[in-house]
Design a protein around this motif. Structure first.
Motif, PDB file in Angstrom:
ATOM      1  N   GLU A   1       0.917  -1.278   0.011  1.00 51.50           N
ATOM      2  CA  GLU A   1      -0.095  -0.145   0.127  1.00 51.50           C
ATOM      3  C   GLU A   1       0.717   1.157   0.115  1.00 51.50           C
ATOM      4  O   GLU A   1       0.589   2.301  -0.541  1.00 51.50           O
ATOM      5  N   GLY A   2       2.056   1.337   0.533  1.00 57.34           N
ATOM      6  CA  GLY A   2       2.788   2.545   0.744  1.00 57.34           C
ATOM      7  C   GLY A   2       3.408   2.631  -0.510  1.00 57.34           C
ATOM      8  O   GLY A   2       3.768   3.876  -1.033  1.00 57.34           O
ATOM      9  N   ILE A   3       3.858   1.371  -1.134  1.00 53.87           N
ATOM     10  CA  ILE A   3       4.577   1.609  -2.536  1.00 53.87           C
ATOM     11  C   ILE A   3       3.621   2.431  -3.516  1.00 53.87           C
ATOM     12  O   ILE A   3       3.800   3.076  -4.275  1.00 53.87           O
ATOM     13  N   VAL A   4       2.310   1.992  -3.564  1.00 54.05           N
ATOM     14  CA  VAL A   4       1.239   2.246  -4.432  1.00 54.05           C
ATOM     15  C   VAL A   4       1.164   3.659  -4.323  1.00 54.05           C
ATOM     16  O   VAL A   4       0.791   4.582  -5.205  1.00 54.05           O
ATOM     17  N   THR A   5       0.889   4.134  -2.604  1.00 54.34           N
ATOM     18  CA  THR A   5       0.795   5.735  -2.576  1.00 54.34           C
ATOM     19  C   THR A   5       1.852   6.422  -2.910  1.00 54.34           C
ATOM     20  O   THR A   5       1.512   7.574  -3.712  1.00 54.34           O
ATOM     21  N   THR A   6       3.275   6.017  -2.579  1.00 58.90           N
ATOM     22  CA  THR A   6       4.276   6.790  -3.189  1.00 58.90           C
ATOM     23  C   THR A   6       4.323   7.145  -4.286  1.00 58.90           C
ATOM     24  O   THR A   6       4.745   8.361  -5.013  1.00 58.90           O
ATOM     25  N   VAL A   7       4.103   5.998  -5.346  1.00 58.22           N
ATOM     26  CA  VAL A   7       4.375   6.021  -6.879  1.00 58.22           C
ATOM     27  C   VAL A   7       3.321   7.034  -7.453  1.00 58.22           C
ATOM     28  O   VAL A   7       3.587   7.799  -8.260  1.00 58.22           O
ATOM     29  N   GLY A   8       1.981   6.726  -6.573  1.00 60.39           N
ATOM     30  CA  GLY A   8       1.068   7.392  -7.481  1.00 60.39           C
ATOM     31  C   GLY A   8       1.100   8.975  -7.039  1.00 60.39           C
ATOM     32  O   GLY A   8       0.317   9.729  -7.744  1.00 60.39           O
TER      33      GLY A   8
ATOM     34  N   ASP B   1      14.939   5.218  -3.290  1.00 60.64           N
ATOM     35  CA  ASP B   1      14.718   5.252  -2.007  1.00 60.64           C
ATOM     36  C   ASP B   1      13.636   6.243  -1.226  1.00 60.64           C
ATOM     37  O   ASP B   1      13.458   6.154  -0.141  1.00 60.64           O
ATOM     38  N   VAL B   2      13.001   7.067  -2.047  1.00 63.73           N
ATOM     39  CA  VAL B   2      12.060   7.719  -1.396  1.00 63.73           C
ATOM     40  C   VAL B   2      11.005   7.094  -1.141  1.00 63.73           C
ATOM     41  O   VAL B   2      10.192   7.203  -0.326  1.00 63.73           O
ATOM     42  N   ILE B   3      10.844   5.910  -1.756  1.00 62.64           N
ATOM     43  CA  ILE B   3       9.669   4.994  -1.572  1.00 62.64           C
ATOM     44  C   ILE B   3      10.045   4.356   0.055  1.00 62.64           C
ATOM     45  O   ILE B   3       9.002   4.319   0.791  1.00 62.64           O
ATOM     46  N   SER B   4      11.180   3.977   0.188  1.00 63.49           N
ATOM     47  CA  SER B   4      11.641   3.404   1.541  1.00 63.49           C
ATOM     48  C   SER B   4      11.464   4.566   2.757  1.00 63.49           C
ATOM     49  O   SER B   4      10.737   4.150   3.631  1.00 63.49           O
ATOM     50  N   LYS B   5      11.704   5.666   2.518  1.00 65.03           N
ATOM     51  CA  LYS B   5      11.695   6.674   3.501  1.00 65.03           C
ATOM     52  C   LYS B   5      10.157   6.936   3.644  1.00 65.03           C
ATOM     53  O   LYS B   5       9.747   6.897   4.956  1.00 65.03           O
ATOM     54  N   ASN B   6       9.271   7.145   2.672  1.00 64.03           N
ATOM     55  CA  ASN B   6       7.942   7.324   2.727  1.00 64.03           C
ATOM     56  C   ASN B   6       7.091   6.382   3.573  1.00 64.03           C
ATOM     57  O   ASN B   6       6.273   6.620   4.605  1.00 64.03           O
ATOM     58  N   ILE B   7       7.443   4.908   3.305  1.00 62.00           N
ATOM     59  CA  ILE B   7       6.940   3.773   3.937  1.00 62.00           C
ATOM     60  C   ILE B   7       7.239   3.899   5.504  1.00 62.00           C
ATOM     61  O   ILE B   7       6.664   3.473   6.245  1.00 62.00           O
ATOM     62  N   LEU B   8       8.648   3.802   5.912  1.00 68.18           N
ATOM     63  CA  LEU B   8       9.187   3.909   7.034  1.00 68.18           C
ATOM     64  C   LEU B   8       8.535   5.100   7.936  1.00 68.18           C
ATOM     65  O   LEU B   8       8.264   4.881   9.085  1.00 68.18           O
ATOM     66  N   ASP B   9       8.325   6.221   7.298  1.00 64.63           N
ATOM     67  CA  ASP B   9       7.759   7.182   7.985  1.00 64.63           C
ATOM     68  C   ASP B   9       6.333   6.852   8.470  1.00 64.63           C
ATOM     69  O   ASP B   9       5.769   7.722   9.372  1.00 64.63           O
ATOM     70  N   LYS B  10       5.604   6.200   7.772  1.00 66.24           N
ATOM     71  CA  LYS B  10       4.315   5.823   8.114  1.00 66.24           C
ATOM     72  C   LYS B  10       4.192   4.707   9.348  1.00 66.24           C
ATOM     73  O   LYS B  10       2.937   4.711   9.903  1.00 66.24           O
ATOM     74  N   GLY B  11       5.178   4.294   9.933  1.00 64.66           N
ATOM     75  CA  GLY B  11       4.965   3.362  11.197  1.00 64.66           C
ATOM     76  C   GLY B  11       4.100   1.997  10.821  1.00 64.66           C
ATOM     77  O   GLY B  11       3.059   1.796  11.443  1.00 64.66           O
ATOM     78  N   LEU B  12       4.651   1.438   9.894  1.00 68.50           N
ATOM     79  CA  LEU B  12       3.675   0.210   9.370  1.00 68.50           C
ATOM     80  C   LEU B  12       3.613  -1.001  10.320  1.00 68.50           C
ATOM     81  O   LEU B  12       2.955  -1.712   9.961  1.00 68.50           O
TER      82      LEU B  12
ATOM     83  N   ALA C   1       2.963  -0.905  13.251  1.00 69.75           N
ATOM     84  CA  ALA C   1       1.999  -0.794  14.655  1.00 69.75           C
ATOM     85  C   ALA C   1       1.005  -2.025  14.439  1.00 69.75           C
ATOM     86  O   ALA C   1       0.244  -2.288  13.382  1.00 69.75           O
ATOM     87  N   GLY C   2       0.840  -2.586  15.556  1.00 64.36           N
ATOM     88  CA  GLY C   2      -0.076  -3.580  15.676  1.00 64.36           C
ATOM     89  C   GLY C   2       0.372  -4.862  15.065  1.00 64.36           C
ATOM     90  O   GLY C   2      -0.463  -6.040  15.024  1.00 64.36           O
ATOM     91  N   THR C   3       1.678  -5.036  14.860  1.00 66.57           N
ATOM     92  CA  THR C   3       2.061  -6.224  14.312  1.00 66.57           C
ATOM     93  C   THR C   3       2.876  -7.070  15.110  1.00 66.57           C
ATOM     94  O   THR C   3       3.446  -6.330  16.142  1.00 66.57           O
ATOM     95  N   ALA C   4       3.289  -8.135  14.968  1.00 66.31           N
ATOM     96  CA  ALA C   4       4.260  -8.975  15.846  1.00 66.31           C
ATOM     97  C   ALA C   4       5.854  -8.647  15.356  1.00 66.31           C
ATOM     98  O   ALA C   4       6.477  -9.528  15.907  1.00 66.31           O
ATOM     99  N   PHE C   5       5.982  -7.557  14.621  1.00 67.58           N
ATOM    100  CA  PHE C   5       7.356  -7.381  14.092  1.00 67.58           C
ATOM    101  C   PHE C   5       7.576  -6.013  14.268  1.00 67.58           C
ATOM    102  O   PHE C   5       6.685  -5.110  14.483  1.00 67.58           O
ATOM    103  N   GLU C   6       8.941  -5.786  14.301  1.00 63.01           N
ATOM    104  CA  GLU C   6       9.545  -4.145  14.382  1.00 63.01           C
ATOM    105  C   GLU C   6      10.289  -4.262  12.863  1.00 63.01           C
ATOM    106  O   GLU C   6      11.139  -4.775  12.738  1.00 63.01           O
ATOM    107  N   ILE C   7       9.912  -3.250  11.971  1.00 65.94           N
ATOM    108  CA  ILE C   7      10.518  -3.070  10.662  1.00 65.94           C
ATOM    109  C   ILE C   7      11.825  -2.218  10.989  1.00 65.94           C
ATOM    110  O   ILE C   7      11.914  -1.242  11.498  1.00 65.94           O
TER     111      ILE C   7
END
Length: 327
Positions: free
Chosen positions: A177-184, A197-208, A210-216
């Motif tokens: 979803e973050g990739i689609v939003t950034t490219v769009g 790398d703009v895609i990576s930065k935008n996705i990491l800033d969203k805190g994806l 949250a609520g998962t069993a992992f830490e990105i």
């Protein structure tokens, strides 16, 4: 002779009794536990048999935890086994967490195990981060060009959120979803190709995470490809649709014109029929006028002469028109 047979029967009976006894009471397991420093009574092992608990499934993990310096109550291990948990995996996870200086209480480990997650794998992923590779995600920039992107997400297990936290599928979906939003939101696809790398930065800033069993930990763009020109395809499809609409409207107007023409022809035919019908009544009217004396014979012949003269003039006029057309 009879006493010898009796002695043999007694010896066989004793052997059978001892075999059954030692098969029910795991003496060998008790001896192993005793020399491993695990204090457990024979009656405790007998109680496990009566409660339909396999003693080796409890004793061997307990020996392992004792050797690792982790003291666990045997009743807790047995309770976890009766609840359907994997005692051996829980003990291995506790040992691995202790070696990695990760705080993992026994109750949390058993809760994670009963929740259907592999607690040992979770500890391993917490120590050694895992890389999740997303499938190719198709997104369209503002200039209408499709961009195919594949990402690698490095995650670390979050022990505290393993129970109730979302899994890998959620991470993959959110990154897509973050990739689609950034490219769009990019002005054109070239900007994405120049700075992925703009895609990576935008996705990491969203805190994806949250609520998962992992830490990105990081998101790396592994591959970026240019796909179809979606904008041009949409415009072509729209033009084709507009053309079909225009053709349909033109066909509708043509059909209405044909219907109107047919209606007018029918009206002309009707008028001609009326004229023919009226002309058919003229001789009868003349006959009645002659009979009643309303029309004299000279009047009748004068009318015939006029009609003949008119017909002759029309013939001459048609001949002249033909000559003009030939010239």
């Amino acid at each position: 002779m009879d006493s010898l047979i009796l002695l043999i029967i007694i010896i066989v009976g004793i052997l059978i009794f001892l075999t059954l006894l030692f098969s029910f009471i795991p003496v060998g397991l008790w001896i192993t536990a005793y020399f491993s420093g695990v204090k457990i009574g024979l009656f405790t092992l007998i109680g496990m048999r009566l409660r339909k608990v396999i003693p080796s499934r409890i004793v061997r993990p307990m020996i392992k935890s004792t050797k690792a310096g982790i003291n666990i109550d045997i009743d807790k291990l047995e309770a976890h086994y009766l609840a359907g948990g994997n005692v051996n995996t829980v003990v291995d996870a506790l040992i691995a967490a202790q070696r990695a200086n990760i705080e993992l209480p026994f109750e949390r480990a058993t809760a994670i195990d009963l929740a259907g997650r592999n607690v040992l794998e979770a500890v391993q992923v917490s120590v050694n981060p895992k890389v999740i590779e997303t499938p190719k995600v198709a997104a369209v920039a503002k200039d209408g060009i499709e961009v195919m992107t594949k990402a690698r997400v490095t995650v670390r297990a979050n022990i505290e959120r393993l129970v109730g936290g979302a899994g890998e599928e959620t991470i993959i979906a959110r990154v897509g979803e973050g990739i689609v939003t950034t490219v769009g939101s990019s002005i054109d696809h070239k900007a994405v190709l120049e700075n992925p790398d703009v895609i990576s930065k935008n996705i990491l800033d969203k805190g994806l995470d949250a609520g998962t069993a992992f830490e990105i930990l990081s998101i790396d763009i592994a591959d970026v490809d240019v796909g179809r020109n979606i904008g041009a395809t949409l415009q072509t499809d729209q033009a084709e649709a507009d053309k079909r609409i225009a053709q349909a409207k033109a066909e509708e107007r043509r059909a209405m014109a044909v219907a109107k023409e047919q209606e007018m022809k029918a009206e002309v035919q009707s008028q001609r029929a009326k004229v023919v019908e009226a002309e058919a009544k003229v001789p009868l009217a003349l006959a009645d006028a002659l009979k009643e004396g309303n029309l004299g014979a000279m009047d009748y012949y004068n009318m015939k002469n006029i009609l003949a003269d008119t017909s002759m003039r029309e013939s001459i006029s048609n001949v002249n028109k033909d000559d003009d057309n030939k010239n």
